[in-house]
Scaffold this motif. Structure first.
Motif, PDB file in Angstrom:
ATOM      1  N   GLY A 161       2.759   6.661  -8.773  1.00  0.00           N
ATOM      2  CA  GLY A 161       2.790   5.354  -8.139  1.00  0.00           C
ATOM      3  C   GLY A 161       1.862   4.354  -8.786  1.00  0.00           C
ATOM      4  O   GLY A 161       0.889   4.722  -9.452  1.00  0.00           O
ATOM      5  N   MET A 162       2.191   3.091  -8.614  1.00  0.00           N
ATOM      6  CA  MET A 162       1.326   2.019  -9.107  1.00  0.00           C
ATOM      7  C   MET A 162       1.285   0.887  -8.089  1.00  0.00           C
ATOM      8  O   MET A 162       2.304   0.341  -7.717  1.00  0.00           O
ATOM      9  CB  MET A 162       1.818   1.475 -10.444  1.00  0.00           C
ATOM     10  N   HIS A 163       0.080   0.592  -7.650  1.00  0.00           N
ATOM     11  CA  HIS A 163      -0.158  -0.538  -6.757  1.00  0.00           C
ATOM     12  C   HIS A 163      -0.622  -1.678  -7.652  1.00  0.00           C
ATOM     13  O   HIS A 163      -1.781  -1.735  -8.039  1.00  0.00           O
ATOM     14  CB  HIS A 163      -1.245  -0.132  -5.746  1.00  0.00           C
ATOM     15  N   SER A 164       0.293  -2.558  -8.006  1.00  0.00           N
ATOM     16  CA  SER A 164      -0.034  -3.505  -9.073  1.00  0.00           C
ATOM     17  C   SER A 164      -0.596  -4.808  -8.519  1.00  0.00           C
ATOM     18  O   SER A 164      -1.452  -4.780  -7.630  1.00  0.00           O
ATOM     19  CB  SER A 164       1.190  -3.732  -9.967  1.00  0.00           C
ATOM     20  N   ILE A 165      -0.149  -5.927  -9.040  1.00  0.00           N
ATOM     21  CA  ILE A 165      -0.704  -7.222  -8.621  1.00  0.00           C
ATOM     22  C   ILE A 165       0.390  -8.078  -8.012  1.00  0.00           C
ATOM     23  O   ILE A 165       1.575  -7.768  -8.113  1.00  0.00           O
ATOM     24  CB  ILE A 165      -1.394  -7.947  -9.788  1.00  0.00           C
ATOM     25  N   HIS A 166      -0.035  -9.171  -7.435  1.00  0.00           N
ATOM     26  CA  HIS A 166       0.826  -9.932  -6.539  1.00  0.00           C
ATOM     27  C   HIS A 166       2.098 -10.453  -7.224  1.00  0.00           C
ATOM     28  O   HIS A 166       2.020 -11.288  -8.138  1.00  0.00           O
ATOM     29  CB  HIS A 166       0.024 -11.099  -5.973  1.00  0.00           C
ATOM     30  N   ARG A 191       4.306  -9.035  -9.168  1.00  0.00           N
ATOM     31  CA  ARG A 191       4.723  -8.612 -10.506  1.00  0.00           C
ATOM     32  C   ARG A 191       5.414  -7.265 -10.562  1.00  0.00           C
ATOM     33  O   ARG A 191       5.795  -6.813 -11.644  1.00  0.00           O
ATOM     34  CB  ARG A 191       3.519  -8.596 -11.456  1.00  0.00           C
ATOM     35  N   ARG A 204       0.831  -1.212   0.000  1.00  0.00           N
ATOM     36  CA  ARG A 204       0.000   0.000   0.000  1.00  0.00           C
ATOM     37  C   ARG A 204       0.867   1.264   0.000  1.00  0.00           C
ATOM     38  O   ARG A 204       0.363   2.375  -0.124  1.00  0.00           O
ATOM     39  CB  ARG A 204      -0.899   0.035   1.244  1.00  0.00           C
ATOM     40  N   TYR A 209       0.464   4.589  -2.169  1.00  0.00           N
ATOM     41  CA  TYR A 209      -0.671   5.483  -1.950  1.00  0.00           C
ATOM     42  C   TYR A 209      -0.337   6.632  -1.004  1.00  0.00           C
ATOM     43  O   TYR A 209      -0.983   7.665  -1.014  1.00  0.00           O
ATOM     44  CB  TYR A 209      -1.860   4.716  -1.366  1.00  0.00           C
TER      45      TYR A 209
END
Lengths: 354, 636
Positions: A81-86, A88, A72, A75
């Motif tokens: 910023g980029m909160h991507s996927i598990h 990656r 997180r 944020y």
């Protein structure tokens, strides 16, 4: 690369600003939602406090994260910023860093994110040496999914998913990174703001992939995992400090040291009184050969942590993937000129019908 | 001796041999000669997934079929007129596809007991009556090649390897092909190995001379150039056209092209091709896996590149979660699926179009994305540009569905004027777009364009537009994390509505209904365009009335598609799957379409499809006999 004379060769090409910055400039308007007492707060504060030191334009900094509590992080920073996927984030950051030399790229990940589901991307980012810094928050537990054991949990860990104890051997993230040809590997502690900042500075200065393992306490599911390093009664005996160019000594009185056995090359902690002081291993973070750094990483307890080296294990120069990939494009344009689309599609075997 | 020259309007030749015999190269060269001669053509390479299956066995047979004509043609042809078989296995593997009276040219050299057994022959077919229905030319190609090139001192093995060029030379003579392109090609290809170059050139010329002097061939054939519109042409495969289309999209959008990819058949050639074109600002990244390939492309897209990933069905399955992230973050991304036979590893080198539903629904939750499918090898160029237009304009991942047949098949391509190609406007956000109640200027990453519903695309490095995006549900407008139920409902509907809006930018469906009284519509998509077109011509040639339409946009459908379907009593949907487009059409339009489905790893046999169409046409009017009278592809 002839960037080593710059204070932050890792950030060469990223636009700077003369505007004074402070930590508030890097705090977004989003409410921070980690559990009270989480080690992530300390790391966030250290990063927000440290970023102004770089003097970079805020809009040229990007934090990319995966999934997990620590992910997180983006944020709460007022950068891109980029909160991507598990798992990656290193792959995504590789594409971004390769196409944008003017960005300072940071990856925030955890032990599950980086070492379990994303293990493949982590090791390949490290071997490629893409110019970015990976902050690996290691709390040795799965927090966001509420307390399953992680790939760094000690064998025998009793959790919701292992009621009679886990049976798998954990990763040592530093050993793994060194085995994956990493050029910069360090370990630090969430609670030691000064050391954390020092390591962040060195990782930003490094051009290439920097892996920073941060021992980070999860007060809910794995509280006290790193207490040995924090309790003032035990920490001097627990932390083996790595300082480039210095013999490795630790203990409240400096009574312990690290020696290397000549036949096996393995490292051992000893009482200094038992050996000749000249036998103490002098840490060389810039050694081209990674064997000593790897050997030192093996001094980390595999089970419950009572002792581990803290500091910069390895910091060496090697051309980065992204610099070289960009150079290939630039060289192609210099030697052959920018491409001509009409000539390209016509190829060598076209014919004309009148 | 002056030989007779016989006129033909079309010929289908299949070259077949061991996978080490160079049949793909032979076919490709014959095709290039044919293209430069000015025939219309269509090709079908067919090769095993194994690089070198055991020599002389059926699984090791590799073939290349080329159909060329003095008029426009649509398919590589159902059945070869001529089979060139380099060994017993090549003969046995292909004999079943030959019509009676077909010509077989066979290299007799390998018809030894051992090789016959290896190919599964109990008797030598050249010595019994099993080939009586065919015209067989027995030629010891290998020995003649070895003899012809002996002056170069190559090993017997190396010398024999030039036999494919001997065969090419012979066929080039037989069909009056120009030989200069191949001579130039060999000089280029083997410039660094003079012995090999000279051996190949010598074998090629020896093959030509053999054709001219031998009594084996009493006649040669002429297939005149096909009338074509004025312009510049080249021969092109689908994968090459797709790579060029991506470069063109990069040039016409001003976005640097970034390809993240992991090698997979039959998509790898796109990676190979793009890696050669760095001077166009193209960056190619061979990733550690399929997931990293699409992840890096998405990361590059966040930074303002034209992010592309290329793969085939199994790889697309691995990329699904990242594509979903692209749907959520609403970033442009082009996902190229060069479909192959499946499921799982399936038939890596064979074609299929069974990933349509994977493209539509192969992600968790409501995750819509536009789908574009090219209909011919050269159309891959335009389809790539169209996919980029949609991706950039609507800030969305777009799936481009090619397949193995398009990827490796080739046809003449009328080159476009590059200045006339569409311009793609990235329209990056450069300033804040929202004023708060207290007069503060903010950037809202999810404030949408009224017309397209696309969100703004603000690149890192743009001062004042710092923002965070990610996979968690966004609040409408601000893009902040939101778990609000009504907001989620709104965002799910908005993402769908945005993809639906793509239909506003699509042209109406083109329906080919020359008689104007057809009661049956044949509707296809993707690479079946050629075989469907050929089948429709056959039905019309036999007096049947049938309409044809082919859709390039599978999601969203063109706005008039429902009306088009409604105009016909029956709609036949041929697909190389078990009815995936049929399912979508039935679901959306409540039309009881009829499927024609074959999943053999090969393009449709157009005569079989023609029978199915004719059956449907005559079922509506039993007095009409529209059974096709020919098994050949007929002229328009």
């Amino acid at each position: 690369m002839t960037t080593t004379d710059l204070p932050f060769p890792g950030l060469s090409g990223v636009p700077t600003t003369d505007e004074p910055q402070n930590r508030k400039d890097f705090s977004s308007d989003q409410e921070v939602r980690w559990c009270p007492g989480c080690g992530d707060y300390a790391v966030l504060a250290a990063v927000q406090g440290f970023l102004p030191d770089l003097g970079l334009r805020r809009e040229n900094i990007v934090f990319v994260s995966g999934i997990g509590c620590s992910s997180r992080f983006p944020y709460y920073l007022d950068t891109f910023g980029m909160h991507s996927i598990h798992g990656r984030a290193p792959a995504i950051a590789t594409g971004l860093a390769t196409t944008r030399s003017d960005l300072s790229v940071w990856v925030v990940t955890g032990d599950g994110d980086a070492l379990s589901i994303g293990g493949n991307h982590l090791i390949h980012a490290l071997r490629r040496n893409v110019n970015m810094t990976i902050l690996l928050f290691n709390n040795r537990i799965y927090g966001l999914t509420k307390g399953q054991y992680s790939p760094t949990s000690e064998t025998g860990k009793v959790t919701k998913s292992t009621p009679v104890g886990s049976v798998d051997t954990p990763f040592n993230p530093v050993s793994l990174a060194l085995g994956a040809e990493a050029t910069f590997v360090a370990r630090t502690l969430d609670s030691d703001r000064k050391h954390l900042t020092e390591v962040l500075r060195a990782s930003a200065a490094h051009r290439g992939t920097s892996l920073v393992e941060i021992y980070q306490n999860c007060p809910i599911f794995n509280d006290g995992a790193f207490d040995s390093f924090k309790d003032k009664d035990t920490r001097d005996d627990a932390i083996i400090p790595l300082r480039h160019g210095e013999p490795i000594r630790f203990g409240a009185e400096g009574q312990y040291g690290v020696v290397r056995e000549h036949t096996s090359g393995a490292f051992f902690a000893v009482e200094v009184a038992d050996v000749d002081e000249s036998e103490l291993h002098v840490h060389d973070a810039h050694a081209i050969d990674a064997s000593a750094a790897f050997g030192l990483s093996r001094l980390t307890d595999a089970g419950h942590l009572h002792r581990a080296p803290i500091g910069i294990f390895r910091d060496v120069d090697r051309p980065t993937y992204d610099d070289q990939a960009r150079q290939q494009v630039a060289t192609a344009r210099e030697t052959s000129g920018a491409g001509d689309l009409a000539a390209l599609i016509a190829g060598g075997d076209a014919w004309t019908v009148n | 001796m002056t030989k007779q020259v016989r006129q033909l309007d079309r010929v289908i030749i299949r070259f077949a041999g061991d996978s080490g015999d160079g049949m793909q190269l032979t076919g490709d060269r014959f095709t290039q000669e044919t293209a430069s001669f000015g025939n219309d053509l269509s090709t079908l390479p067919n090769f095993p997934a194994e690089i070198r299956a055991p020599a002389g066995t059926l699984p090791g047979v590799s073939s290349f079929q080329v159909h060329f004509a003095d008029h426009d043609i649509l398919t590589p042809g159902d059945a070869p007129d001529v089979l060139v078989a380099m060994n017993p296995a090549a003969l046995r593997a292909n004999i079943g596809d030959l019509p009676k009276a077909a010509t077989i040219i066979v290299d007799t050299h390998d018809f030894t007991n051992r090789n016959l057994t290896r190919a599964g022959y109990l008797e030598n077919p050249l010595e019994d009556d099993s080939l009586d229905a065919f015209t067989v030319h027995e030629v010891d190609l290998t020995s003649m090649t070895v003899e012809a090139v002996k002056e170069f001192g190559l090993s017997r093995k190396d010398a024999a390897r030039a036999k494919n060029m001997f065969a090419l030379g012979m066929l080039s003579w037989l069909y009056g092909r120009p030989i200069d392109p191949t001579i130039k090609f060999l000089e280029r290809r083997f410039a660094k190995a003079p012995d090999i170059r000279d051996a190949n050139l010598t074998a090629f010329k020896a093959g030509w001379n053999f054709g001219e002097t031998t009594e084996t061939f009493a006649v040669s054939y002429e297939v005149k150039p096909a009338p074509m519109e004025p312009g510049t042409y080249r021969n092109i495969t689908g994968n090459l056209a797709l790579a060029y289309g991506l470069i063109a999209a990069s040039q016409r959008s001003g976005l640097p092209l970034f390809l993240g990819s992991y090698p997979i058949t039959p998509a790898s050639d796109i990676l190979h091709e793009l890696s050669k074109h760095k001077r166009f600002g193209v960056t190619t990244f061979q990733a550690e896996d399929e997931i990293a390939g699409v992840g890096a492309a998405l990361g590059a897209a966040f930074g303002g590149a034209l992010g592309v990933t290329t793969s085939s069905g199994p790889g697309i399955a691995l990329k699904a979660e990242t594509i979903g992230l692209g749907v959520m973050m609403e970033l442009p991304l082009i996902v190229c699926d060069i479909q192959r036979g499946g499921p799982s590893t399936g038939l890596p080198t064979k074609t299929e179009q069974a990933d349509l539903l994977q493209a539509m629904f192969g992600r968790n939750s409501e995750s819509p994305l536009p789908i574009v499918a090219p209909c011919s090898p050269s159309d891959c160029f335009d389809a790539a540009i169209e996919a980029a237009r949609i991706a950039v304009t609507y800030r969305t991942p777009v799936m481009l569905l090619s397949d193995g047949y398009l990827a490796n098949g080739s046809e003449p391509w009328h080159l476009p004027e590059v200045d006339a190609l569409p311009v793609i406007e990235p329209g990056f956000a450069t300033e804040t777009n929202h004023e708060t109640a207290d007069g503060k200027q903010e950037y809202w990453p999810y404030k949408r364009d009224d017309e397209t519903l696309a969100r703004p695309w603000a690149l890192p490095g743009t001062a004042g537009l710092e923002h965070r995006i990610g996979g968690i549900e966004k609040a409408d407008g601000t893009g902040n994390i939101s778990y609000d139920p009504n907001n989620h409902d709104l965002m799910v509907r908005t993402r769908q509505a945005k993809v639906d809006r793509v239909a506003d930018s699509l042209p109406p469906t083109e329906v080919d209904d020359p008689d104007g009284d057809a009661r049956v519509l044949v509707l296809g998509w993707g690479s079946t365009y050629g075989p469907i077109g050929a089948a429709v011509r056959q039905v019309r040639g036999a007096g049947g009335s049938v309409a044809q339409a082919h859709i390039r946009h599978l999601n969203p459908f063109p706005k008039d598609l429902g009306d088009v379907l409604g105009r016909y009593e029956r709609v036949l949907v041929p697909e190389m799957n078990l009815g995936q487009l049929s399912m979508l059409l039935r679901a959306k339009y409540l039309v009881d379409v009829v499927g024609y489905n074959a999943v053999r790893g090969l393009p449709f046999v157009s005569t079989e499809l023609a029978e199915a169409i004719a059956d449907l046409v005559s079922s509506l009017d039993p007095t009409l006999d529209t059974a096709p009278s020919t098994t050949e592809e007929v002229r328009r």
